[in-house]
Design an enzyme around this catalytic site. Structure first.
Site: not given
Ligand code: TRH
Length: 377
Positions: A17, A193, A271, A273-275
């Site tokens: 988020d 996860y 995992r 959305e953003d990654s």
């Molecule tokens: O962390 P996530 O699992 O996040 C989400 C939330 O759980 C949310 O509630 C849910 O609805 C959504 O998933 C689908 O995964 P995400 O989206 O990939 O976010 C991780 C963020 O962390 C992303 O912006 C990349 C960043 N990141 C870093 O900046 N540095 C790092 O070393 C890593 C591993 C990730």
């Protein structure tokens, strides 16, 4: 004219988020010269993404974005020209009243979660009349042309290509994180996860002829890695080798550096959305560990994405990839499906680059939002 934007973010869990909203906020400032306030209700999550941020500050500035703590006890604030509630978070009632009172009225948008499902195209950009008497618009990121697109900074793909053509820069980046892979090792990143079947995948990698260097950012998968290694208390910096597999735990790095990490690897497990989106811009084959939803709605999302992604892949490679993604997300044994996938390594690699370049033809999400506002005025 320089418009002002308020983006509201509730941290449900993890980093997605805050990761998405901070990325959007920065891009609005850097590429569209907007005034942006980002309201976050949990600064601890923000600090992980933005080292140097202050978890206690009521207000702070990062990359031109005014990051504000969103307190439970809301203090009146004048609404901006554009108001974004991210992922259906609930705006403070007093703020909604202030939207109603403001002249000219702000554009109020709900930025939705990313989905490749087809119904998204029919809902993207639709207004809905709220009980407050104000219209709120639904803005859907997506992979199809009639959606809001994906977050992508200007020049991102060009920067990646330049990085790939410069082995010294790559080596220096890895060395900065204390990563010194064997010359013939392939690099894989693992940001996922919990996964009950992880051990079977690690077993497979450990007995393969070619060495693998697995980079694991600190996070939810670490428990499964510890169990497989038979060690406790794994922390950033830890390096363990079993057979042909070296596992290295990494610290959480800033968003820009996470991109570089993905670019350094030949395969990425991501995992949320953003990654997931960043791994696509990396142009490398990937596994998507999708965020699990209570009603199992994530399976439809996963398959909708696969349906789009598999177009252009041979039937065998598509089947192998589907099986790997399904097994991973079901927490099942990975050895057979992974070994089948390995046969299509080259095809998957060129497909990932094509997919990236094709998606990059579409306007990015931030530009689409700015355009939406312009058309609405
Ligand atoms: O962390 P996530 O699992 O996040 C989400 C939330 O759980 C949310 O509630 C849910 O609805 C959504 O998933 C689908 O995964 P995400 O989206 O990939 O976010 C991780 C963020 O962390 C992303 O912006 C990349 C960043 N990141 C870093 O900046 N540095 C790092 O070393 C890593 C591993 C990730």
């Amino acid at each position: 004219m320089k418009a002002s934007w308020d983006i509201f973010c509730t941290v449900v869990d993890n980093f997605g988020d805050v990761g998405v909203t901070f990325r959007l906020a920065r891009q609005l400032v850097a590429e569209h010269d907007m005034n942006v306030r980002l309201w976050i209700d949990d600064l601890a999550a923000f600090v992980r993404l933005c080292p140097g941020a202050d978890a206690q500050a009521g207000q702070q500035w990062h990359d031109g974005v005014q990051v504000c703590f969103w307190p439970k006890d809301w203090q009146p604030a004048e609404p901006a020209d554009v108001v974004i509630e991210a992922f259906a978070c609930h705006l403070p009632a007093a703020y909604i009243e202030a939207i109603k009172a403001r002249n000219p009225r702000p554009l109020w948008l709900n930025l939705e979660y990313l989905s490749a499902e087809e119904w998204v195209t029919g809902c993207h950009g639709l207004p809905s009349l709220q009980s407050s008497g104000i219209q709120k618009f639904f803005f859907f990121p997506g992979f199809r042309t009639s959606t809001g697109g994906l977050l992508r900074e200007a020049g991102l793909i060009e920067r990646r290509h330049a990085f790939e053509h410069n082995p010294e820069t790559r080596q220096a980046f890895l060395a900065g994180l204390g990563i010194y892979p064997k010359p013939d090792a392939r690099l894989i990143s693992l940001f996922a996860y919990e996964h009950a079947g992880l051990g079977s995948w690690l077993d497979y990698l450990a007995q393969e002829a070619r060495p693998t260097h697995l980079l694991v950012p600190e996070g939810r998968i670490i428990g499964d890695v510890e169990r497989w290694l038979g060690v406790e208390g794994l922390q950033a910096g830890a390096v363990h080798t079993r057979g042909r597999l070296t596992i290295q735990v990494l610290p959480f790095v800033r968003q820009e550096d996470y991109d570089l990490l993905l670019w350094c690897c030949t395969f990425n497990v991501v995992r949320g959305e953003d990654s997931f989106v960043r791994a696509q811009w990396a142009g490398r084959p990937l596994i998507w560990h999708i965020y699990e939803q209570d009603d199992d709605a994530h399976w439809a999302k996963l398959d909708a994405f696969l349906e789009l992604y598999l177009a252009g892949l041979s039937e065998d490679a598509g089947r192998a990839l589907t099986e790997v993604w399904h097994n991973w997300n079901a927490g099942q044994d990975m050895s057979q499906s992974w070994s089948a996938l390995e046969k299509h390594r080259d095809e998957l690699a060129s497909h990932a680059e094509c997919w990236c370049l094709e998606r990059a033809l579409q306007d990015d999400l931030t530009t689409a939002l700015v355009q939406f506002h312009r058309n609405w005025i």
